[in-house]
Design a protein around this motif. Sequence first.
Motif, short mmCIF file in Angstrom:
data_model
loop_
_atom_site.label_atom_id
_atom_site.label_comp_id
_atom_site.label_asym_id
_atom_site.label_seq_id
_atom_site.Cartn_x
_atom_site.Cartn_y
_atom_site.Cartn_z
N MET A 1 0.83 -1.20 0.00
CA MET A 1 0.00 0.00 0.00
C MET A 1 0.87 1.25 0.00
SD MET A 1 -3.62 -0.35 1.54
CE MET A 1 -3.32 0.50 3.07
N GLN A 2 1.97 1.21 -0.72
CA GLN A 2 2.82 2.39 -0.81
C GLN A 2 2.12 3.49 -1.59
OE1 GLN A 2 7.04 1.74 -1.50
NE2 GLN A 2 7.01 3.24 -3.15
N LEU A 3 2.13 4.71 -1.04
CA LEU A 3 1.49 5.81 -1.73
C LEU A 3 2.35 6.34 -2.86
CD1 LEU A 3 0.17 5.83 1.28
CD2 LEU A 3 -0.55 8.11 0.66
N SER A 4 3.65 6.49 -2.58
CA SER A 4 4.60 7.01 -3.57
C SER A 4 6.00 6.65 -3.11
CB SER A 4 4.45 8.54 -3.70
OG SER A 4 4.89 9.17 -2.51
N ALA A 31 -7.74 -2.83 10.23
CA ALA A 31 -6.45 -2.23 9.85
C ALA A 31 -6.20 -1.01 10.71
CB ALA A 31 -6.48 -1.82 8.38
N TYR A 32 -4.97 -0.88 11.18
CA TYR A 32 -4.52 0.33 11.88
C TYR A 32 -3.45 0.95 10.99
CZ TYR A 32 -6.52 -2.57 15.56
OH TYR A 32 -7.34 -3.40 16.29
N ASN A 33 -3.82 2.03 10.33
CA ASN A 33 -2.94 2.61 9.32
C ASN A 33 -1.98 3.63 9.92
OD1 ASN A 33 -4.37 1.10 7.48
ND2 ASN A 33 -5.61 2.80 6.73
N SER A 34 -0.79 3.63 9.40
CA SER A 34 0.23 4.61 9.75
C SER A 34 1.06 4.82 8.50
CB SER A 34 1.10 4.08 10.90
OG SER A 34 2.16 4.96 11.20
N TYR A 35 1.63 6.01 8.37
CA TYR A 35 2.36 6.36 7.16
C TYR A 35 3.65 7.09 7.54
CZ TYR A 35 -2.48 5.81 5.57
OH TYR A 35 -3.76 5.34 5.36
N ALA A 170 -9.52 -5.71 7.72
CA ALA A 170 -8.08 -5.63 7.52
C ALA A 170 -7.79 -5.35 6.05
CB ALA A 170 -7.42 -6.93 7.95
N ASN A 171 -6.68 -4.69 5.79
CA ASN A 171 -6.34 -4.33 4.41
C ASN A 171 -5.86 -5.51 3.58
OD1 ASN A 171 -7.00 -1.59 4.57
ND2 ASN A 171 -5.02 -1.07 5.47
N ASP A 172 -5.43 -6.60 4.24
CA ASP A 172 -4.96 -7.75 3.48
C ASP A 172 -6.07 -8.74 3.16
OD1 ASP A 172 -5.38 -8.79 5.99
OD2 ASP A 172 -3.36 -9.61 6.25
N PRO A 215 -6.75 7.29 5.19
CA PRO A 215 -7.40 7.23 6.51
C PRO A 215 -6.62 6.37 7.49
CG PRO A 215 -8.43 5.67 5.03
CD PRO A 215 -7.35 6.35 4.23
N LEU A 216 -7.08 6.35 8.73
CA LEU A 216 -6.44 5.53 9.76
C LEU A 216 -6.98 4.11 9.80
CD1 LEU A 216 -5.99 8.05 12.71
CD2 LEU A 216 -4.26 7.15 11.16
N HIS A 217 -8.06 3.85 9.09
CA HIS A 217 -8.59 2.48 8.94
C HIS A 217 -8.97 2.27 7.48
CE1 HIS A 217 -8.86 1.80 13.26
NE2 HIS A 217 -9.59 2.89 13.40
N GLY A 218 -8.73 1.07 6.98
CA GLY A 218 -9.19 0.74 5.64
C GLY A 218 -8.23 1.16 4.55
N PRO A 219 -8.64 0.98 3.30
CA PRO A 219 -7.74 1.19 2.17
C PRO A 219 -7.48 2.66 1.88
CG PRO A 219 -9.94 0.70 1.37
CD PRO A 219 -9.98 0.51 2.86
N ILE A 220 -6.35 2.91 1.24
CA ILE A 220 -6.03 4.23 0.71
C ILE A 220 -6.92 4.45 -0.52
CG2 ILE A 220 -4.22 5.60 -0.38
CD1 ILE A 220 -2.25 3.81 1.32
#
Length: 387
Positions: A1-4, A31-35, A170-172, A215-220
């Motif tokens: 899930m790399q943005l760039s 999913a607990y998202n962090s970037y 979860a994102n996977d 977002p902090l949950h779910g897909p980009i």
Amino acid sequence: MQLSDSIKYIGVDDHKIDLFEGQFDVPAGMAYNSYIILDDKIAVMDTVDEDFGEEWLSNIKKALAGKNPDYLVVQHMEMDHSSNIQKFVDVYPEAKIVSSKMAFVMMKSMFGTDFADKQVVVAEGSKLELGKHTLNFIAAPNVHWPEVIFTYESNEKVLFSADGFGKFGANDVEDPEGWACEARRYYFGIVGKFGANVQAVLKKAAALEINTIAPLHGPILTGADAKEAVRLYDIWSSYGVESEGVCVLYTSVYGHTKAVAEKFAEILKAKGCPKVAISDLAREDTYECVEDAFRYGKLVLATTTYNGGIFPIMKDFIGHLTERNYQNRKLGLIENGSWAPMANKAMAAAFEQSKGITICEAKVSVKISMTAETTSQLEKLADEILN
């Protein structure tokens, strides 16, 4: 899930969890998202749930490739996103913490310190220059906690939206129903009370060119998916009607009220209703039913009289609606009672403080089992609810 090349995903998936926030069923996990934003200065966007701190720190280390982060941006202090702030500070003691003033107050309650020597307090209009990337902070109070900030990165046009635009799952795990289904259940279950606050943030976002929502949950979300998410959030947060149809929700002790509700659904379909979403409140997921009640512009509640009032499960469900500011809907009522049906009056009273609720004049009252008179009443209610 790399943005760039310069903005990378470092979040985690949780398949151990059964109930999110102790109440929402999440069969597909969470999913607990962090970037992390890699530039002259490096910023980590939020932490993750406490149980996944080591995995998250490992993801950070891999993304850093020998460098050190300059900032930890904390957009939201709910524990599934903030629990690892202290662990981050222990590993990266030179990094600053960027957050709202109220968030630092919450940190003191949570960790016994507000990290005074590391604070970078931001508010509406604050900016943080990283190099090519600039973080622009947007106050988003009560979406869905009061300390929340969104962050707009203006170089790559990414909106880091905290819990906004999140979803269960979860994102996977591929969601065959797409983003909207579990995002809708998430929104109305968790954020739904704060529609006015969401509307305020959407107005701010409308002035931005957004390529990506993170977002902090779910897909980009990118491109058309991001635009569709904003469109739906506008409908949901303004308490508008997303889909044409009627939601029919019932409780039934011995099956008689169920039979009446099912007969009513048949009548609606025969009259050309485009969609009838019918559920037994005792057996369906509560928040799936909350979702349906908000999705459609017309709601019919059928329940038994209990202790001179409303059957407990229906009473609780109405509470779920009213505490989420349920409004701008047409409402039909069906009651059953062995000797003195009273549920319709009590249900109507439960919505007295709700805005824009139009209760149909045609009400259905049953004593134990369905009769020809019941069917006649159902026909009249169907005509009124559909017109």
